[in-house]
Design a protein around this motif. Structure first.
Motif, PDB file in Angstrom:
ATOM      1  N   SER A 224       0.680  -5.996   8.869  1.00  0.00           N
ATOM      2  CA  SER A 224      -0.081  -5.524   6.893  1.00  0.00           C
ATOM      3  C   SER A 224       0.855  -4.740   7.139  1.00  0.00           C
ATOM      4  O   SER A 224       2.158  -4.075   8.636  1.00  0.00           O
ATOM      5  CB  SER A 224      -1.186  -4.533   7.165  1.00  0.00           C
ATOM      6  N   GLU A 225       1.548  -4.177   6.365  1.00  0.00           N
ATOM      7  CA  GLU A 225       3.019  -3.978   6.071  1.00  0.00           C
ATOM      8  C   GLU A 225       2.398  -2.153   5.979  1.00  0.00           C
ATOM      9  O   GLU A 225       3.670  -1.542   5.801  1.00  0.00           O
ATOM     10  CB  GLU A 225       3.577  -4.225   4.468  1.00  0.00           C
ATOM     11  N   ASN A 226       1.376  -1.538   6.275  1.00  0.00           N
ATOM     12  CA  ASN A 226       1.163  -0.590   6.659  1.00  0.00           C
ATOM     13  C   ASN A 226       1.429  -0.171   8.171  1.00  0.00           C
ATOM     14  O   ASN A 226       1.275   0.658   8.447  1.00  0.00           O
ATOM     15  CB  ASN A 226      -0.131  -0.447   5.910  1.00  0.00           C
ATOM     16  N   GLN A 227       1.231  -0.990   9.037  1.00  0.00           N
ATOM     17  CA  GLN A 227       1.521  -1.201  10.685  1.00  0.00           C
ATOM     18  C   GLN A 227       3.316  -0.763  10.837  1.00  0.00           C
ATOM     19  O   GLN A 227       4.407  -1.035   9.888  1.00  0.00           O
ATOM     20  CB  GLN A 227       1.333  -2.745  11.175  1.00  0.00           C
ATOM     21  N   ARG A 228       2.924   0.136  12.033  1.00  0.00           N
ATOM     22  CA  ARG A 228       4.092   0.906  12.182  1.00  0.00           C
ATOM     23  C   ARG A 228       4.493  -0.224  12.956  1.00  0.00           C
ATOM     24  O   ARG A 228       3.882  -0.732  13.512  1.00  0.00           O
ATOM     25  CB  ARG A 228       3.753   2.035  13.370  1.00  0.00           C
ATOM     26  N   LEU A 229       5.892   0.078  12.924  1.00  0.00           N
ATOM     27  CA  LEU A 229       6.997  -0.587  13.612  1.00  0.00           C
ATOM     28  C   LEU A 229       7.087  -0.278  14.936  1.00  0.00           C
ATOM     29  O   LEU A 229       7.496   1.180  15.311  1.00  0.00           O
ATOM     30  CB  LEU A 229       8.578  -1.293  13.055  1.00  0.00           C
ATOM     31  N   ALA A 230       6.783  -0.865  16.065  1.00  0.00           N
ATOM     32  CA  ALA A 230       6.989  -0.385  17.240  1.00  0.00           C
ATOM     33  C   ALA A 230       7.456  -0.447  17.910  1.00  0.00           C
ATOM     34  O   ALA A 230       8.332  -1.483  17.448  1.00  0.00           O
ATOM     35  CB  ALA A 230       5.076  -1.087  18.299  1.00  0.00           C
ATOM     36  N   PRO A 231       8.484  -0.018  18.821  1.00  0.00           N
ATOM     37  CA  PRO A 231       9.252   0.034  19.425  1.00  0.00           C
ATOM     38  C   PRO A 231       9.754  -1.279  20.636  1.00  0.00           C
ATOM     39  O   PRO A 231       8.421  -1.772  21.070  1.00  0.00           O
ATOM     40  CB  PRO A 231       9.948   0.563  20.691  1.00  0.00           C
ATOM     41  N   GLY A 232      10.410  -2.523  21.147  1.00  0.00           N
ATOM     42  CA  GLY A 232      10.772  -3.515  21.916  1.00  0.00           C
ATOM     43  C   GLY A 232      10.506  -4.811  20.856  1.00  0.00           C
ATOM     44  O   GLY A 232      11.602  -4.228  19.586  1.00  0.00           O
ATOM     45  N   LEU A 233       9.867  -5.932  21.739  1.00  0.00           N
ATOM     46  CA  LEU A 233      10.144  -7.241  20.943  1.00  0.00           C
ATOM     47  C   LEU A 233       8.512  -7.108  19.812  1.00  0.00           C
ATOM     48  O   LEU A 233       7.700  -6.563  20.395  1.00  0.00           O
ATOM     49  CB  LEU A 233       9.488  -8.107  21.738  1.00  0.00           C
ATOM     50  N   ILE A 234       9.201  -7.630  18.823  1.00  0.00           N
ATOM     51  CA  ILE A 234       7.929  -7.614  17.780  1.00  0.00           C
ATOM     52  C   ILE A 234       7.610  -8.702  16.878  1.00  0.00           C
ATOM     53  O   ILE A 234       9.078  -9.480  16.873  1.00  0.00           O
ATOM     54  CB  ILE A 234       7.489  -6.623  16.621  1.00  0.00           C
ATOM     55  N   VAL A 235       6.934  -9.602  16.177  1.00  0.00           N
ATOM     56  CA  VAL A 235       7.183 -10.741  15.311  1.00  0.00           C
ATOM     57  C   VAL A 235       6.484  -9.860  13.714  1.00  0.00           C
ATOM     58  O   VAL A 235       5.013  -9.475  13.907  1.00  0.00           O
ATOM     59  CB  VAL A 235       5.431 -11.362  16.115  1.00  0.00           C
ATOM     60  N   VAL A 236       7.188 -10.410  13.337  1.00  0.00           N
ATOM     61  CA  VAL A 236       7.265 -10.291  11.928  1.00  0.00           C
ATOM     62  C   VAL A 236       6.455 -11.599  11.292  1.00  0.00           C
ATOM     63  O   VAL A 236       7.693 -12.573  11.158  1.00  0.00           O
ATOM     64  CB  VAL A 236       8.133  -9.134  11.021  1.00  0.00           C
ATOM     65  N   PRO A 237       5.640 -11.558  10.002  1.00  0.00           N
ATOM     66  CA  PRO A 237       5.198 -12.957   9.306  1.00  0.00           C
ATOM     67  C   PRO A 237       6.838 -12.812   8.404  1.00  0.00           C
ATOM     68  O   PRO A 237       6.831 -11.547   8.010  1.00  0.00           O
ATOM     69  CB  PRO A 237       4.320 -12.766   8.751  1.00  0.00           C
ATOM     70  N   SER A 238       7.117 -13.765   7.673  1.00  0.00           N
ATOM     71  CA  SER A 238       8.339 -13.892   6.464  1.00  0.00           C
ATOM     72  C   SER A 238       7.887 -13.082   5.390  1.00  0.00           C
ATOM     73  O   SER A 238       8.557 -12.176   4.666  1.00  0.00           O
ATOM     74  CB  SER A 238       8.659 -15.269   6.115  1.00  0.00           C
ATOM     75  N   PHE A 239       6.246 -13.077   4.828  1.00  0.00           N
ATOM     76  CA  PHE A 239       6.117 -12.602   3.883  1.00  0.00           C
ATOM     77  C   PHE A 239       6.226 -10.913   3.858  1.00  0.00           C
ATOM     78  O   PHE A 239       5.848  -9.917   3.218  1.00  0.00           O
ATOM     79  CB  PHE A 239       4.855 -12.791   2.955  1.00  0.00           C
ATOM     80  N   LEU A 240       6.017 -10.109   5.057  1.00  0.00           N
ATOM     81  CA  LEU A 240       6.416  -8.712   5.404  1.00  0.00           C
ATOM     82  C   LEU A 240       7.851  -8.618   5.757  1.00  0.00           C
ATOM     83  O   LEU A 240       7.980  -7.010   6.078  1.00  0.00           O
ATOM     84  CB  LEU A 240       5.586  -8.298   6.297  1.00  0.00           C
ATOM     85  N   ALA A 241       8.869  -9.422   6.177  1.00  0.00           N
ATOM     86  CA  ALA A 241      10.416  -8.843   6.472  1.00  0.00           C
ATOM     87  C   ALA A 241      11.145  -8.861   5.187  1.00  0.00           C
ATOM     88  O   ALA A 241      12.102  -7.435   5.246  1.00  0.00           O
ATOM     89  CB  ALA A 241      10.834 -10.315   6.589  1.00  0.00           C
ATOM     90  N   LYS A 242      10.335  -8.389   4.339  1.00  0.00           N
ATOM     91  CA  LYS A 242      11.382  -7.731   3.462  1.00  0.00           C
ATOM     92  C   LYS A 242      11.281  -6.751   3.186  1.00  0.00           C
ATOM     93  O   LYS A 242      10.492  -5.897   3.170  1.00  0.00           O
ATOM     94  CB  LYS A 242      10.704  -8.713   2.170  1.00  0.00           C
ATOM     95  N   GLY A 243      12.987  -5.625   3.189  1.00  0.00           N
ATOM     96  CA  GLY A 243      13.468  -4.463   3.312  1.00  0.00           C
ATOM     97  C   GLY A 243      13.584  -4.572   4.183  1.00  0.00           C
ATOM     98  O   GLY A 243      14.102  -3.011   4.212  1.00  0.00           O
ATOM     99  N   LEU A 244      13.307  -5.175   6.141  1.00  0.00           N
ATOM    100  CA  LEU A 244      13.612  -4.495   6.849  1.00  0.00           C
ATOM    101  C   LEU A 244      14.881  -5.154   7.651  1.00  0.00           C
ATOM    102  O   LEU A 244      15.053  -6.135   7.345  1.00  0.00           O
ATOM    103  CB  LEU A 244      12.248  -5.342   7.973  1.00  0.00           C
ATOM    104  N   GLU A 245      15.474  -4.425   9.027  1.00  0.00           N
ATOM    105  CA  GLU A 245      16.337  -5.046   9.459  1.00  0.00           C
ATOM    106  C   GLU A 245      16.060  -5.291  11.128  1.00  0.00           C
ATOM    107  O   GLU A 245      15.525  -3.787  10.961  1.00  0.00           O
ATOM    108  CB  GLU A 245      18.033  -4.076   8.980  1.00  0.00           C
ATOM    109  N   PHE A 246      16.774  -6.084  11.695  1.00  0.00           N
ATOM    110  CA  PHE A 246      16.913  -6.067  12.417  1.00  0.00           C
ATOM    111  C   PHE A 246      17.619  -6.300  13.841  1.00  0.00           C
ATOM    112  O   PHE A 246      18.793  -7.048  13.293  1.00  0.00           O
ATOM    113  CB  PHE A 246      15.095  -7.590  13.282  1.00  0.00           C
ATOM    114  N   ASP A 247      17.486  -5.916  15.153  1.00  0.00           N
ATOM    115  CA  ASP A 247      18.793  -6.068  15.662  1.00  0.00           C
ATOM    116  C   ASP A 247      19.114  -8.058  16.022  1.00  0.00           C
ATOM    117  O   ASP A 247      20.397  -8.014  15.605  1.00  0.00           O
ATOM    118  CB  ASP A 247      19.082  -5.250  17.084  1.00  0.00           C
ATOM    119  N   ALA A 248      18.336  -8.760  16.275  1.00  0.00           N
ATOM    120  CA  ALA A 248      18.263  -9.721  16.166  1.00  0.00           C
ATOM    121  C   ALA A 248      16.923 -10.088  15.761  1.00  0.00           C
ATOM    122  O   ALA A 248      15.717  -9.506  15.983  1.00  0.00           O
ATOM    123  CB  ALA A 248      18.088 -10.022  17.677  1.00  0.00           C
TER     124      ALA A 248
END
Length: 93
Positions: A15-39
């Protein structure tokens, strides 16, 4: 689940309210807008998944989240939406 079964510590963002955890995360594309990741790994960047022009914006959103490394995985034919990418901008492995 398959990553966890292999002993990989991974967090699924649901969900968009869930905190991003350190390390490897899986994000559905519909929640990725506005976020940036190293890889970013785009799963199923194939013609069967991203074949129509109306999927261009979604594929763009996914790909543009990567700051340093973008990997695309495709089984079969690669999405035709990627056909305008210059061949010196990527490598096929």
């Amino acid at each position: 689940e398959k990553l966890r079964d292999q002993g990989v510590a991974v967090t699924l963002i649901q969900s968009e309210n869930q905190r991003l955890a350190p390390g490897l995360i899986v994000v559905p594309s519909f929640l990725a807008k506005g976020l940036e990741f190293d890889a970013v790994i785009v799963w199923q960047a194939s013609a069967s998944r991203f074949g129509a022009d109306d999927e261009r914006q979604l594929l763009y959103t996914i790909c543009s989240r990567a700051m340093h490394r973008l990997s695309l995985v495709a089984v079969g034919e690669v999405s035709p939406l990627l056909s305008d990418v210059p061949t010196d901008e990527y490598e096929v492995v």
